[in-house]
Write a protein that holds these residues in place. Structure first.
Motif, mmCIF file in Angstrom:
data_model
loop_
_atom_site.group_PDB
_atom_site.id
_atom_site.type_symbol
_atom_site.label_atom_id
_atom_site.label_comp_id
_atom_site.label_asym_id
_atom_site.label_seq_id
_atom_site.Cartn_x
_atom_site.Cartn_y
_atom_site.Cartn_z
ATOM 1 N N GLY C 66 0.843 -1.184 0.000
ATOM 2 C CA GLY C 66 0.000 0.000 0.000
ATOM 3 C C GLY C 66 0.880 1.236 0.000
ATOM 4 N N LEU C 67 0.662 2.091 -0.975
ATOM 5 C CA LEU C 67 1.436 3.342 -1.015
ATOM 6 C C LEU C 67 0.522 4.477 -0.578
ATOM 7 C CD1 LEU C 67 3.225 2.972 -4.505
ATOM 8 C CD2 LEU C 67 4.037 2.236 -2.248
ATOM 9 N N VAL C 68 0.912 5.176 0.472
ATOM 10 C CA VAL C 68 0.064 6.246 0.997
ATOM 11 C C VAL C 68 0.760 7.586 0.824
ATOM 12 C CG1 VAL C 68 -1.143 7.146 3.014
ATOM 13 C CG2 VAL C 68 -0.960 4.675 2.676
ATOM 14 N N GLU C 69 0.132 8.425 0.040
ATOM 15 C CA GLU C 69 0.599 9.799 -0.118
ATOM 16 C C GLU C 69 -0.214 10.681 0.822
ATOM 17 O OE1 GLU C 69 -0.085 11.455 -4.081
ATOM 18 O OE2 GLU C 69 -0.193 13.477 -3.245
ATOM 19 N N GLY C 70 0.408 11.719 1.400
ATOM 20 C CA GLY C 70 -0.343 12.684 2.193
ATOM 21 C C GLY C 70 -0.430 12.321 3.660
ATOM 22 N N ARG C 89 -0.015 -5.844 3.458
ATOM 23 C CA ARG C 89 1.092 -6.448 4.216
ATOM 24 C C ARG C 89 2.187 -5.427 4.473
ATOM 25 N NH1 ARG C 89 0.769 -12.239 2.764
ATOM 26 N NH2 ARG C 89 -0.364 -12.263 0.817
ATOM 27 N N THR C 90 2.476 -4.653 3.440
ATOM 28 C CA THR C 90 3.544 -3.654 3.531
ATOM 29 C C THR C 90 2.938 -2.284 3.266
ATOM 30 O OG1 THR C 90 5.175 -5.245 2.733
ATOM 31 C CG2 THR C 90 5.744 -2.909 2.542
ATOM 32 N N LEU C 91 3.099 -1.401 4.245
ATOM 33 C CA LEU C 91 2.528 -0.066 4.080
ATOM 34 C C LEU C 91 3.668 0.939 3.967
ATOM 35 C CD1 LEU C 91 -0.410 1.164 4.082
ATOM 36 C CD2 LEU C 91 0.149 1.993 6.376
ATOM 37 N N VAL C 92 3.589 1.787 2.955
ATOM 38 C CA VAL C 92 4.673 2.728 2.685
ATOM 39 C C VAL C 92 4.153 4.159 2.785
ATOM 40 C CG1 VAL C 92 6.492 3.374 1.060
ATOM 41 C CG2 VAL C 92 5.596 1.025 1.060
ATOM 42 N N ALA C 93 4.839 4.977 3.562
ATOM 43 C CA ALA C 93 4.543 6.410 3.590
ATOM 44 C C ALA C 93 5.321 7.042 2.449
ATOM 45 C CB ALA C 93 4.967 7.015 4.926
ATOM 46 N N VAL C 94 4.595 7.589 1.493
ATOM 47 C CA VAL C 94 5.241 8.142 0.300
ATOM 48 C C VAL C 94 5.158 9.666 0.325
ATOM 49 C CG1 VAL C 94 5.250 8.181 -2.220
ATOM 50 C CG2 VAL C 94 4.607 6.079 -1.011
ATOM 51 N N GLY C 95 6.313 10.313 0.289
ATOM 52 C CA GLY C 95 6.338 11.762 0.155
ATOM 53 C C GLY C 95 6.327 12.505 1.474
ATOM 54 N N ALA C 96 6.712 13.778 1.393
ATOM 55 C CA ALA C 96 6.908 14.610 2.583
ATOM 56 C C ALA C 96 5.664 14.676 3.467
ATOM 57 C CB ALA C 96 7.327 16.018 2.158
#
Lengths: 601, 238, 191
Positions: C66-70, C89-96
């Protein structure tokens, strides 16, 4: 600013001149100015800066460092409740809330430019054996608080009765000596040890102190004779003797009693040190919380000068010149660390210095300096009089002599207990009338927590070392809350100089408060121990390095107290999620289900 | 280096680093062109020892390299998994303590805090954000002061005092409330004699002290630490 | 729901399922994702897109990544984030913004009540009787903006404003190939 500038009430110039316009006296000058003004207006700081040749920012930086100096108005009655865990166990929080309720104020809040009263908490005031205690206007203490005293105090404040006119028995500070051994039982006759030292000569005295095996009583346990020898040998002119009476380790109050009862022995010990290392200058760094002792200490000094035991040609020995100045602290635990103490003595922010050089090489104003604890100086006087062999025969091989314990908490007879080193914790617990004990915090928050299965361990540098505090907790007490209280203490006292301590102690507090609020998960325990490792591995001084001790010590022994606060295996936010919607709910008037959030997803 | 001096070396991660008497491990390392991450240290100033990012291991002890006197035969470990992790966490402490919004900071790409964080592979803050309320002082005609980004390294304090002879800055407060003070009756920069030509105006390792009316002169992506990692960059001011 | 486990790549490896979302962000990270250009074709040989602005699926299924922006500025942001955490399964914080709140978090030193009052009630030019919208369909704002790791466990952070297409591509390849993502100089950027 109030209509009439508060500075018109006093003349900063008089205070500055009294201190010889010496920038190194800055902390003393600010303290005295504040005693007159109630707080330190910018106008006063500007005048001080100009007179001392400092910048306004430097003066502001120093004033802002000390918890007892105020850059904004505080109450004309500034009431600080001692917030050691032992005060809390005696009900201090309920009394604080009661006083605030009766006076219509909020703890910690300052309203307006010239409020009548402000009520807040401060670190341990060293009155644990007669608490709950509080400090008024950074000068007068009130001991043995109860609901009646608090109600009467509220009335006295409301009717603006000056603090010195409050009932005298409120400020009575008892010297509760429950068990006396060689130091507390028989203070030596004034000047007798000096006469013995002069007979031996400086080198002979030094040898005697080294042979006694005396180790510093401040906590680190460095050999006193060795420290003196290093200082004596150091290059450079001038030598300085400093007595560390900044007894800030919560739960410790032995120095208060020693200074109150045995000031002569302390000053004599300092004079002996001066004789041994060739010092002419002496300081007592007296913690601000012990301001009430100042006048009597000054009187003892004056009496010793009159008796030829201070000043020039002490005891008639030409060239033996030494005198002692008392410097008052202003509410900063970190100044108990010797290099911070020296910074503070020099009128600066009390940040610990980079070492080397050590104080014995370069201390006060760059001069070789020894800093010793109050109790150490008392021991020096006794050893000089009765000999190294006598002292070394007391205690254990690695820990000679006696140790004075400040006993407080859950016991029938709190007070001072002096025992030879090697005495078991069980023995002390029996003597002080402790029942159903689950733990003892030895040496204060930075020390060790000892549980029931360890009560046969003994107090000694080689077993359970102690800086003098002995806080007893019975089975009713929640050891997590004990650790949380100590964690708050370290964050409150962090000087802010180094990254790990400045930020790490703040993070420890957040996580401990999070557990207390019922938002804990194993993630938080991981974070706590990670921060503890960071603090131990990279802090600039002992404060940061030991700030995680309460957590580690109590977790190892009272793990269920932590585990029962874990609410989920999954991460729980550290803030109240539903409260994060409070403003939007209020502004929109909504209260439907979509206007709320669960703490756990 | 003469042969007489050749004996004066200490060992950094298996490399010999020469030093002169009185030099610290970090100063000698930097002079030798090697890199130990650091923030509050600058070759032109006495060490401060406050950021702790240069912490190295000497035997059983962890000590900051900036205040550690170099000594013959000293064995210093710096580039180890343990110390890289320690530095990562220290940098994360500095990031969450302040308000570090790189995308809107003119110093981005030239910032030592950011570049050092890149060097230790910091991808996120790890800890919770403090979001402190800190002031921006735009009073000075030529200089902007954004204290949201201050890491309390005190380089500006030292530069202004020791080089400029002005003492425009000082540190105030204590604990987590430690902050930079401006030496003027108003507490604002405009009421000091601070000048853009001051040493203190160019020494800030982060984006606190910035010249006004200069933005994006060098595009993002082409700046100092975009070009090469801080470990390879020349020591000194941006 | 299409169980991704049944879909195999020619080399026998399992196809991965990927979801993306933008919370309090500007979709800049998603735009940067699209900037991987022709590499998108390589990507879709290895992953299936689940809920994402690219698919317009409304509900998220079980995903590998899961790619989460914001960041989190509203109640809805928190709910979407929790759904992502529960399904990935894998959660990614994407971006500032996902990582430290970013631009939206720069309102954090202001009082939300005052902001709303100023915008909806006090600004010049508003119609008489203007009020802060209170429709239950509208997600309420949080007092302060928070990064996503303060509310759910985050496995990886992919910094940048936005992370470059190369950084995103490198990061995804590491994840898809079972390596701990490592960006290195030039790809690790906060601006």
């Amino acid at each position: 600013m109030p209509a009439t500038s508060p500075i018109s009430r006093c003349d900063p110039q008089a205070v500055i001149i009294r201190h010889g316009s010496d920038p190194h006296a800055l902390v003393q000058i600010l303290r005295e100015l504040q005693a007159e003004l109630g707080w330190l207006p910018r106008e006063a700081l500007t005048r001080v800066a100009t007179a001392l040749g400092l910048t306004l920012a430097e003066v502001e930086g120093v004033a802002g460092f000390y918890r007892f100096l105020h850059l904004r108005p505080v109450g004309r009655y500034r009431v600080l409740f001692s917030d050691n865990i032992t005060d809390r166990m005696l009900g201090s929080e309920a009394l604080l809330q009661a006083l605030c309720r009766q006076l219509g104020v909020v703890p910690g809040a300052i309203v307006g430019d010239d409020p009548l009263v402000s009520v807040d908490r401060c670190s341990c005031t060293g009155l644990c054996d007669q608490g709950p205690a509080l400090l008024v206007n950074h000068h007068q203490v009130v001991t043995r608080l109860d609901a009646t005293r608090v109600a009467q105090m509220a009335e006295l404040i409301r009717t603006r009765v000056p603090v010195p006119a409050w009932p005298a028995e409120w400020s009575l500070v008892e010297d509760r000596i429950e068990r006396a051994d060689v130091l507390l039982a028989s203070p030596p006759a004034q000047g007798a040890a000096l006469a013995a030292a002069i007979a031996r000569g400086p080198q002979g005295l030094l040898v005697e102190i080294e042979r006694s095996g005396l180790r510093g009583r401040g906590g680190a346990g460095f050999g006193t004779g060795r420290k003196w020898a290093l200082c004596r040998k150091a290059a450079g002119t001038g030598r300085v003797v400093v007595c560390n009476a900044d007894e800030g380790e919560p739960g410790t109050f032995k120095d208060r009693v020693l200074l109150s009862r045995h000031a002569d022995a302390v000053f004599e010990g300092m004079t002996l040190a001066a004789f041994a290392i060739g010092a002419r200058t002496g300081f007592v760094y007296l913690r601000g919380e012990y301001r009430f002792l100042l006048e009597q200490l000054e009187a003892v000094l004056q009496q010793r000068r009159a008796a030829g035991l201070l000043g020039s040609s002490i005891c008639g020995v030409a060239g033996f010149d030494f005198d002692i100045v008392i410097h008052l602290g202003a509410g900063a635990y970190v100044c108990g660390e010797e290099s911070s103490l020296l910074e503070s003595l020099e009128g600066k922010r009390g940040n610990p210095r980079v070492r080397p050089p050590y104080p014995t090489e370069s201390g006060y104003l760059g001069q070789p300096t020894i800093v010793n604890n109050v109790e150490t100086f008392c021991a020096v006087t006794a050893i000089t009089l009765r000999g190294a062999a006598w002292w070394a025969a007391i205690g254990t091989a690695q820990s000679s002599g006696t140790r004075i314990h400040s006993v407080s908490g859950d016991c029938a007879r709190p007070g001072l207990y002096e025992y030879p080193f090697g005495t078991s914790i069980r023995r002390i617990l029996e003597d002080c009338g402790a029942a159903d004990t689950q733990a003892v915090q030895v040496g204060g928050p930075s020390g060790v927590c000892v549980a029931v299965n360890e009560f046969d361990r003994s107090i000694a540098f080689e077993d359970v070392p102690s800086a003098g505090a002995f806080m007893v907790f019975d089975r009713q007490r929640d050891m997590f809350e004990v650790a949380r209280s100590f964690t708050h203490f370290f964050a409150h006292e962090s000087c802010g100089f180094c990254t790990p301590c400045r930020v790490g102690t703040a993070l420890l507090v957040r996580r401990m408060d999070k557990l207390a609020a019922g938002h804990g998960s194993p993630h938080d325990l991981d974070a706590l121990f990670e921060i503890d490792r960071l603090l131990r591995g990279s802090s600039h001084c002992g404060l940061g390095a030991t700030a995680g001790n309460p957590l580690r010590e109590t977790f190892n022994r009272f793990r269920p107290a932590y585990e029962r606060r874990l609410r989920s295996l999954h991460l729980i936010p550290g803030f109240d999620l539903d409260a994060e919607v409070s403003i939007a709910r209020q502004v929109t008037g909504r209260d439907d289900p979509a206007a709320h959030l669960e703490q756990q997803g | 280096m003469s042969s007489a001096d050749a004996a004066d070396v200490f060992h950094l991660d298996g490399h010999d680093v020469p030093f002169t008497t009185g030099e610290t491990v970090l100063a000698a390392t930097s002079r030798a062109g090697r890199y130990i991450p650091h923030l509050c240290w600058h070759p032109d100033f006495a060490p401060h020892g406050s950021c702790r990012v240069c912490t190295v291991r000497v035997g059983a002890r962890l000590v900051p390299a900036c205040t550690l006197p170099a000594a013959t035969g000293l064995v210093v470990e710096s580039d180890t998994a343990e110390l890289r992790h320690l530095r990562l966490r220290l940098l994360q402490l500095l990031f969450v303590e302040g308000n570090h919004f790189c995308p809107s900071c003119e110093k981005s790409g030239d910032c030592q805090l950011q570049a050092t964080a890149y060097a230790v592979d910091m991808t996120g803050p790890h800890f919770e954000e403090f979001y402190p309320a800190r002031p921006v002082d735009a009073s000075h005609p030529d200089i902007l002061l954004d204290l949201n980004r201050c890491i309390l390294c005190s380089l500006c304090v030292r530069a202004s005092r020791e080089v400029d002879g002005k003492s425009v800055f000082a540190l105030g407060g204590h604990g987590i409330d430690t902050h930079l003070l401006i030496d003027s009756p108003s507490g604002r920069l405009v009421d000091t004699d601070f000048a853009p030509t001051d040493r203190a105006a160019s020494i800030c390792p982060v984006g606190v002290i910035l010249p006004k009316r200069r933005g994006f002169a060098v595009p993002i992506g082409e700046r100092r630490f975009d070009q090469q990692p801080i470990s390879a960059a020349e020591e000194g001011d941006p | 729901m299409n169980p991704s486990a049944s879909l195999k790549l020619p080399d026998g490896r399992r196809r991965l399922r990927l979801a993306t979302t933008s919370l309090a962000g500007c979709f800049g990270c998603h735009m940067s994702f699209l900037d991987i250009d022709e590499r998108l074709l390589m990507l879709i040989e290895r992953v299936d897109f689940d809920r994402s602005p690219f698919t317009d699926f409304k509900k998220i299924g079980h995903c590998d990544i899961g790619l989460v922006e914001g960041g989190l500025c509203s109640v809805e942001n928190v709910q979407v984030l929790r759904e992502f955490r529960a399904h990935c399964r894998t959660l990614v914080a994407v971006g500032a913004c996902a990582i430290n709140g970013g631009l939206p978090a720069q309102r954090n030193h202001l009082d939300l009540g005052q902001i709303l009052a100023e915008v909806y009630r006090e600004r010049p030019g508003l119609a008489p009787g203007s009020a802060v919208p209170d429709d239950p369909e509208l997600p309420l704002l949080l007092n302060r903006v928070h990064p996503i790791h303060e509310v759910v466990q985050v496995d990886y952070f992919l910094p940048g404003c936005p992370p470059s297409a190369d950084a995103i591509w490198s990061f995804l390849n590491d994840l898809m190939d079972g390596r701990t993502p490592h960006l290195g100089h030039g790809l690790i950027r906060y601006d």
